[in-house]
Design an enzyme around this catalytic site. Sequence first.
Site, PDB file in Angstrom:
ATOM      1  N   LYS A 129     -17.148   9.307 -38.794  1.00  0.00           N
ATOM      2  CA  LYS A 129     -15.695   9.154 -38.774  1.00  0.00           C
ATOM      3  C   LYS A 129     -15.222   8.897 -37.336  1.00  0.00           C
ATOM      4  O   LYS A 129     -14.446   8.013 -37.072  1.00  0.00           O
ATOM      5  CB  LYS A 129     -15.062  10.414 -39.359  1.00  0.00           C
TER       6      LYS A 129
ATOM      7  N   GLU B  20     -25.357  13.493 -32.591  1.00  0.00           N
ATOM      8  CA  GLU B  20     -26.553  13.284 -33.412  1.00  0.00           C
ATOM      9  C   GLU B  20     -26.594  11.850 -33.954  1.00  0.00           C
ATOM     10  O   GLU B  20     -27.633  11.177 -33.932  1.00  0.00           O
ATOM     11  CB  GLU B  20     -26.575  14.272 -34.594  1.00  0.00           C
TER      12      GLU B  20
ATOM     13  N   GLY C  73     -13.806  15.040 -42.811  1.00  0.00           N
ATOM     14  CA  GLY C  73     -15.217  14.657 -42.937  1.00  0.00           C
ATOM     15  C   GLY C  73     -15.888  15.277 -44.148  1.00  0.00           C
ATOM     16  O   GLY C  73     -16.572  14.600 -44.917  1.00  0.00           O
ATOM     17  N   ARG C  74     -15.688  16.577 -44.358  1.00  0.00           N
ATOM     18  CA  ARG C  74     -16.408  17.252 -45.447  1.00  0.00           C
ATOM     19  C   ARG C  74     -15.799  16.969 -46.816  1.00  0.00           C
ATOM     20  O   ARG C  74     -16.277  17.488 -47.824  1.00  0.00           O
ATOM     21  CB  ARG C  74     -16.501  18.756 -45.170  1.00  0.00           C
TER      22      ARG C  74
ATOM     23  N   GLU D  65     -17.277  25.663 -43.266  1.00  0.00           N
ATOM     24  CA  GLU D  65     -16.562  24.962 -42.189  1.00  0.00           C
ATOM     25  C   GLU D  65     -15.064  24.955 -42.490  1.00  0.00           C
ATOM     26  O   GLU D  65     -14.240  24.971 -41.575  1.00  0.00           O
ATOM     27  CB  GLU D  65     -17.093  23.527 -42.022  1.00  0.00           C
TER      28      GLU D  65
ATOM     29  N   HIS E 122     -38.634  34.151 -57.219  1.00  0.00           N
ATOM     30  CA  HIS E 122     -39.880  34.654 -56.633  1.00  0.00           C
ATOM     31  C   HIS E 122     -39.766  34.758 -55.115  1.00  0.00           C
ATOM     32  O   HIS E 122     -40.770  34.790 -54.412  1.00  0.00           O
ATOM     33  CB  HIS E 122     -41.037  33.745 -57.048  1.00  0.00           C
TER      34      HIS E 122
ATOM     35  N   LYS F  80     -20.584  21.936 -29.062  1.00  0.00           N
ATOM     36  CA  LYS F  80     -20.781  20.543 -28.619  1.00  0.00           C
ATOM     37  C   LYS F  80     -20.556  20.451 -27.108  1.00  0.00           C
ATOM     38  O   LYS F  80     -21.317  19.797 -26.396  1.00  0.00           O
ATOM     39  CB  LYS F  80     -19.783  19.617 -29.315  1.00  0.00           C
TER      40      LYS F  80
HETATM   41  O1  F6P Z   1     -19.508  19.516 -37.914  1.00  0.00           O
HETATM   42  C1  F6P Z   1     -18.397  19.050 -37.230  1.00  0.00           C
HETATM   43  C2  F6P Z   1     -18.005  17.700 -37.732  1.00  0.00           C
HETATM   44  O2  F6P Z   1     -16.893  17.279 -37.026  1.00  0.00           O
HETATM   45  C3  F6P Z   1     -17.745  17.678 -39.246  1.00  0.00           C
HETATM   46  O3  F6P Z   1     -16.511  18.139 -39.602  1.00  0.00           O
HETATM   47  C4  F6P Z   1     -18.020  16.258 -39.571  1.00  0.00           C
HETATM   48  O4  F6P Z   1     -18.227  16.097 -40.943  1.00  0.00           O
HETATM   49  C5  F6P Z   1     -19.258  16.004 -38.746  1.00  0.00           C
HETATM   50  O5  F6P Z   1     -19.037  16.727 -37.551  1.00  0.00           O
HETATM   51  C6  F6P Z   1     -19.559  14.568 -38.456  1.00  0.00           C
HETATM   52  O6  F6P Z   1     -18.506  13.927 -37.790  1.00  0.00           O
HETATM   53  P1  F6P Z   1     -18.417  12.363 -37.694  1.00  0.00           P
HETATM   54  O7  F6P Z   1     -18.284  11.814 -39.066  1.00  0.00           O
HETATM   55  O8  F6P Z   1     -17.210  12.083 -36.845  1.00  0.00           O
HETATM   56  O9  F6P Z   1     -19.670  11.856 -37.042  1.00  0.00           O
END
Ligand code: F6P
Length: 518
Positions: free
Chosen positions: A197, A203, A258-259, A344, A375, A486
Site C-alpha cells: 500500500k 521487507e 492494509g489488513r 493489529e 497432540h 521499524k
Molecule cells: O504491519 C504494519 C503494516 O503497516 C500493516 O498494517 C500493513 O498491512 C503492512 O505493514 C504492509 O504495509 P504495506 O502494504 O504498506 O507494505
Amino acid sequence: MSLTATDAWKALATAANGIASQPLKDLLADEARAAQLIHTVGGCYFDFTKQWVDIPTLERLHELAAATEVSTRAAAMLRGDPINQSEGRAVLHSALRGGAAANVDGEVRAVQEKMTDLANAIRGGTWRGYTGKPITDIVHIGIGGSHLGPELVVRALADYADPRLTVHFAANIDAHDLRSALKHLNPATTLFIVVSKSFTTLETQVNATSARSWFVERTGNVDAIAQHFIGVTTNEEAASAFGLDVDNLLPMWDWVGGRYSLWSAVGLPILCAVGPAHHQAFLDGAKLMDTHFAEMPVESNVPMLSALFATWNYNFLGAGSLAVLPYDERLALLPDYLQQLEMESNGKSVNIDNQSVDYHTMPILWGGTGTKGQHAYHQLLHQGTRAYAADFVVVARDEAGLGEHHTWLLANALAQSQAMAIGYDAPAEQQYRNVPGNHPSTTIVFDELSPANLGTLLAAYEHKVFCQGAIWGINSFDQWGVELGKQLAKPIFAELTGQPGGEAQDAATARLIKQLKT
Ligand code: F6P
C-alpha cells in the site's frame, strides 16, 4: 463516561460473579437459549451455544452493545465517515464488495475490471513473458495485510484453482523465504506481483529488489521487467521509481486499511488462481455478511454477538487468549491471518479520546489445525490453569473423499469442544485425570469450503473486530505500535553494517550487536 463506569459494564461484572453457580454443561440442553445462540448466514452456521452465558447475561450483553452504540458506529463506518481518527480516514473495505453505501463504486468497479482483464490474460495465456511463453508461476511479494489474506485464500481455495498456474508467496525479509519461492522457477514464465500500500515497507522493498536482480541476472533483459512485474499500491511515484510500468500498476485507496485489503487489487493472486467467477463468489459471500451486519438487530447479528462474547470472555471471565482451531488443513493459515486482523486492530491501550483504558483489550490470538494441535497444546487447553476462549471451524461436506478421514475429523472437533465445555469429573483419588471444563467456544460450520462461505467468514471476523473496537472505544484501524520497531531497526542496521546512521544503543543491544559481528 469510562466504559467500566457504565451500568451495562457493572451489571456484567455482577453477572460474572454469579456464573460459577451455573456450569456451562447445565446450560447446553436449554432449547430456548440455543435458539438465541445459533445463526446461519449463507452456508455458514454459527453456533454460540458453548459460550458460557445464560439468558440474563445475554441480555446484559445486548445492553452493553446499546450503551456503546455499536450499531450507530457501524452505520457511520458503512456510510464512509472518517472513523479512523488518528489518520483522518474513512474505513470502507465493505465497499470493495458492494456492501457499503459510500460513493466509491465507480472507482472500485474500474479497478475490478482491470484486475479481471489482467487475470484473464494471465490465465488464458495471452499475457506473455519476454520469450513469448505464457506465465506458469506468480510470485506475490508483500507483507502483513498485503500478504496474509491472499495466501490464506489461495491455499484454502486450491481445489478451485487453475492447475496450470502456481502462486508462490514471499513476505519475510529472511532471504530463505524468497529463495524458497524462487527455487525451480523459470524467469521467462514467472510474473511478480509486488503489493505494498505504502510502497515503503522494508521487507517488500528488499524482496522486490532481490527479485528484480534475480530476474535481470538470469534474463540479462532489463526491458523485460515490464512484462514480468506488476504492482499494487497507493504510491504510484515510488512504484515507478522502482521500475514498474505505470500501465501495470493497480491502485489501492487510503480508505482501505492494509489488513482489510484482500478484497481489493491486493487479492489479484486470488483472482488469477481461481478465476473471475469464483472470485466474484468470494466477494458476494462477504457482501452477504455485510448485509447481515448492517441489517440484523444485535440479538441475531453474528459479528455483534461474536464481539460481545469475546468481551465477556476477555473482560469478565478472564480469558487470556483466543485459540483459533480450524479442523481443516485448507484453513491452516486462518490463525495467522486473524492474528493480524484482530491483534493489529485491537491491541491498543488508549481509547479514541486519547485516554488510557482501565480494562484489557485484545488478548493473544493463536491456533492451528485440528487434529494436529490435539497432540501438541490441547493438553494445556484441557488441564492448564488459565482461562481462554476458542473458535472451531469445521466443514460439513467431505470434500477430500478419502474413506473415514472426514468423519473422524468432525468427531474429533466436536469431542474437543465438548471436553472444553463439559470437562470430566475424575474420582478424588485420580485428580490428575480431572478436566474442569467451562471453557467457552464457538463452532462455525461451513456446509462446504466454497469461495462464498470463505468470504462470509472473513467478513464476519472483520465486522467482529470493528464491534469489539467500538465496545472498547478504541481505534481499530491504526497501528502506531508497529512503527516504533521499524524506526529502531534502522540505526541497528547501520551499527551492524558499519554504515553511517548508527546510534549508541542500550547495553544489552550493544552486546548482541558485538556478538553478531564477531
Ligand atoms: O504491519 C504494519 C503494516 O503497516 C500493516 O498494517 C500493513 O498491512 C503492512 O505493514 C504492509 O504495509 P504495506 O502494504 O504498506 O507494505
